[in-house]
Design a protein around this motif. Structure first.
Motif, PDB file in Angstrom:
ATOM      1  N   HIS A  42       9.914 -71.701  46.063  1.00 58.60           N
ATOM      2  CA  HIS A  42      11.339 -71.387  46.103  1.00 58.60           C
ATOM      3  C   HIS A  42      12.199 -72.633  46.366  1.00 58.60           C
ATOM      4  N   ASP A  43      11.581 -73.801  46.173  1.00 58.09           N
ATOM      5  CA  ASP A  43      12.294 -75.085  46.284  1.00 58.09           C
ATOM      6  C   ASP A  43      12.883 -75.345  47.669  1.00 58.09           C
ATOM      7  N   PHE A  44      12.185 -74.908  48.697  1.00 57.70           N
ATOM      8  CA  PHE A  44      12.586 -75.209  50.071  1.00 57.70           C
ATOM      9  C   PHE A  44      11.646 -76.284  50.618  1.00 57.70           C
ATOM     10  N   PRO A  45      12.176 -77.426  51.043  1.00 59.07           N
ATOM     11  CA  PRO A  45      11.315 -78.472  51.616  1.00 59.07           C
ATOM     12  C   PRO A  45      10.633 -78.045  52.910  1.00 59.07           C
ATOM     13  N   ASP A  46      11.336 -77.240  53.723  1.00 58.24           N
ATOM     14  CA  ASP A  46      10.770 -76.794  54.989  1.00 58.24           C
ATOM     15  C   ASP A  46      11.476 -75.505  55.416  1.00 58.24           C
ATOM     16  N   ILE A  47      11.083 -74.961  56.563  1.00 59.29           N
ATOM     17  CA  ILE A  47      11.598 -73.657  56.981  1.00 59.29           C
ATOM     18  C   ILE A  47      13.058 -73.704  57.411  1.00 59.29           C
ATOM     19  N   HIS A  48      13.581 -74.904  57.687  1.00 57.69           N
ATOM     20  CA  HIS A  48      14.972 -75.025  58.138  1.00 57.69           C
ATOM     21  C   HIS A  48      15.916 -75.470  57.021  1.00 57.69           C
ATOM     22  N   SER A  49      15.397 -75.670  55.835  1.00 62.57           N
ATOM     23  CA  SER A  49      16.232 -76.165  54.739  1.00 62.57           C
ATOM     24  C   SER A  49      17.128 -75.053  54.197  1.00 62.57           C
ATOM     25  N   ARG A  50      18.089 -75.465  53.392  1.00 62.38           N
ATOM     26  CA  ARG A  50      19.065 -74.516  52.841  1.00 62.38           C
ATOM     27  C   ARG A  50      19.163 -74.673  51.328  1.00 62.38           C
ATOM     28  N   GLY A  51      19.412 -73.543  50.683  1.00 63.73           N
ATOM     29  CA  GLY A  51      19.573 -73.552  49.244  1.00 63.73           C
ATOM     30  C   GLY A  51      21.024 -73.322  48.857  1.00 63.73           C
ATOM     31  N   ILE A  52      21.221 -72.733  47.679  1.00 56.72           N
ATOM     32  CA  ILE A  52      22.566 -72.449  47.187  1.00 56.72           C
ATOM     33  C   ILE A  52      23.285 -71.515  48.149  1.00 56.72           C
ATOM     34  N   ASP A  53      24.550 -71.816  48.423  1.00 59.01           N
ATOM     35  CA  ASP A  53      25.402 -71.019  49.319  1.00 59.01           C
ATOM     36  C   ASP A  53      24.903 -71.007  50.760  1.00 59.01           C
ATOM     37  N   GLY A  54      24.039 -71.974  51.081  1.00 57.47           N
ATOM     38  CA  GLY A  54      23.564 -72.085  52.457  1.00 57.47           C
ATOM     39  C   GLY A  54      22.454 -71.129  52.824  1.00 57.47           C
ATOM     40  N   ILE A  55      21.829 -70.509  51.827  1.00 55.68           N
ATOM     41  CA  ILE A  55      20.776 -69.539  52.118  1.00 55.68           C
ATOM     42  C   ILE A  55      19.520 -70.243  52.631  1.00 55.68           C
ATOM     43  N   THR A  56      18.917 -69.676  53.652  1.00 55.47           N
ATOM     44  CA  THR A  56      17.703 -70.242  54.251  1.00 55.47           C
ATOM     45  C   THR A  56      16.467 -69.469  53.775  1.00 55.47           C
ATOM     46  N   PRO A  57      15.281 -70.019  53.995  1.00 54.31           N
ATOM     47  CA  PRO A  57      14.061 -69.282  53.641  1.00 54.31           C
ATOM     48  C   PRO A  57      13.997 -67.901  54.300  1.00 54.31           C
ATOM     49  N   LEU A  58      14.417 -67.807  55.558  1.00 59.04           N
ATOM     50  CA  LEU A  58      14.372 -66.523  56.254  1.00 59.04           C
ATOM     51  C   LEU A  58      15.310 -65.514  55.587  1.00 59.04           C
ATOM     52  N   MET A  59      16.467 -65.965  55.162  1.00 58.58           N
ATOM     53  CA  MET A  59      17.411 -65.074  54.470  1.00 58.58           C
ATOM     54  C   MET A  59      16.833 -64.589  53.149  1.00 58.58           C
ATOM     55  N   LEU A  60      16.236 -65.507  52.394  1.00 63.16           N
ATOM     56  CA  LEU A  60      15.710 -65.147  51.084  1.00 63.16           C
ATOM     57  C   LEU A  60      14.536 -64.175  51.210  1.00 63.16           C
ATOM     58  N   ALA A  61      13.633 -64.441  52.134  1.00 57.38           N
ATOM     59  CA  ALA A  61      12.499 -63.542  52.342  1.00 57.38           C
ATOM     60  C   ALA A  61      12.972 -62.167  52.801  1.00 57.38           C
ATOM     61  N   SER A  62      14.009 -62.140  53.637  1.00 55.84           N
ATOM     62  CA  SER A  62      14.563 -60.867  54.105  1.00 55.84           C
ATOM     63  C   SER A  62      15.185 -60.097  52.954  1.00 55.84           C
ATOM     64  N   LEU A  63      15.904 -60.787  52.080  1.00 55.40           N
ATOM     65  CA  LEU A  63      16.532 -60.157  50.920  1.00 55.40           C
ATOM     66  C   LEU A  63      15.493 -59.518  50.011  1.00 55.40           C
ATOM     67  N   HIS A  64      14.382 -60.205  49.809  1.00 58.71           N
ATOM     68  CA  HIS A  64      13.343 -59.719  48.900  1.00 58.71           C
ATOM     69  C   HIS A  64      12.388 -58.732  49.565  1.00 58.71           C
ATOM     70  N   GLY A  65      12.585 -58.467  50.863  1.00 57.60           N
ATOM     71  CA  GLY A  65      11.722 -57.507  51.551  1.00 57.60           C
ATOM     72  C   GLY A  65      10.319 -58.023  51.799  1.00 57.60           C
ATOM     73  N   GLU A  66      10.154 -59.345  51.848  1.00 55.42           N
ATOM     74  CA  GLU A  66       8.828 -59.941  52.054  1.00 55.42           C
ATOM     75  C   GLU A  66       8.552 -60.064  53.555  1.00 55.42           C
ATOM     76  N   ASP A  67       8.110 -58.977  54.134  1.00 60.14           N
ATOM     77  CA  ASP A  67       7.995 -58.899  55.587  1.00 60.14           C
ATOM     78  C   ASP A  67       6.961 -59.880  56.143  1.00 60.14           C
ATOM     79  N   ARG A  68       5.869 -60.095  55.439  1.00 61.45           N
ATOM     80  CA  ARG A  68       4.854 -61.047  55.930  1.00 61.45           C
ATOM     81  C   ARG A  68       5.435 -62.456  56.003  1.00 61.45           C
ATOM     82  N   VAL A  69       6.220 -62.810  55.006  1.00 60.44           N
ATOM     83  CA  VAL A  69       6.842 -64.137  55.015  1.00 60.44           C
ATOM     84  C   VAL A  69       7.859 -64.221  56.147  1.00 60.44           C
ATOM     85  N   VAL A  70       8.635 -63.154  56.327  1.00 62.97           N
ATOM     86  CA  VAL A  70       9.597 -63.110  57.433  1.00 62.97           C
ATOM     87  C   VAL A  70       8.876 -63.308  58.767  1.00 62.97           C
TER      88      VAL A  70
END
Length: 206
Positions: A42-70
């Motif tokens: 998902h093009d995140f260098p690390d767990i604290h990085s941000r993508g488009i519109d400031g979205i973080t890995p935790l936000m993206l995993a939460s959006l997709h319902g990926e509970d194990r990743v969360v």
């Protein structure tokens, strides 16, 4: 003068007890490797990085319902209170996705359930305005407050009622169009609205 040698008993660990730490380490390493793969995909260098519109890995995993990743992100120290460019945190994205597991996990981890974004909209309001009754029910059961109001003065229940009226009018328009009688649309909607309003606000009062 005599010297006495103190005998120290030898404690032997069972094979299962010795293997447990190695198994835990292997499991943790496996999760970390899986997380690294997920971040890279998902093009995140690390767990604290941000993508488009400031979205973080935790936000993206939460959006997709990926509970194990969360779960793994939280275990690895992802910032639960991080906000995107519009002031939304991970729970907002979990509610957008609608999967119960990430919502439950984030609330259990201590995320602020009544947080309002830069537009003074809470997760409960967002669910109400979107007609996501199941998400509303879950948030309320977890302690979300119905009290906060949006800048227009409406609270979550007001938004849910307005959304209900909108859906009802849409259904009636579609029904009338199918029957070939568009002129009956406004009459039916207006005739039914007072009774529906009474039912909605009676439910709110209860």
């Amino acid at each position: 003068m005599s010297l006495h040698t103190k005998t120290v008993p030898v404690v032997r660990e069972s094979a299962s007890r010795r293997a447990a730490p190695r198994a835990d380490t292997a499991l943790r390493n496996g999760r970390s490797a899986a997380l690294a793969t997920w971040l890279s995909s998902h093009d995140f260098p690390d767990i604290h990085s941000r993508g488009i519109d400031g979205i973080t890995p935790l936000m993206l995993a939460s959006l997709h319902g990926e509970d194990r990743v969360v779960a793994t992100l939280l275990d690895e120290g992802a910032r639960i209170a991080a906000l995107d460019d519009e002031g939304n945190h991970a729970l907002w994205y979990a509610c957008l996705g609608g999967a119960p597991a990430p919502i439950l996990r984030l609330v259990e981890a201590g995320i602020e359930i009544d947080h309002a974004n830069d537009n003074d909209i809470t997760c409960l309001m967002q669910a109400a305005a979107s007609g996501r009754v199941e998400v509303m029910q879950l948030l309320l059961s977890l302690g979300a407050s119905e009290g906060p109001s949006a800048p227009d003065g409406r609270n979550a229940f007001d938004m849910a009622a307005d959304r209900g009226f909108e859906l009802l009018r849409t259904v009636r328009r579609l029904g009338n169009a199918k029957q070939g009688s568009p002129g009956a649309d406004s009459h039916c909607a207006d005739a039914g609205r007072p009774a529906i309003e009474a039912d909605v606000f009676a439910d709110k009062a209860a």
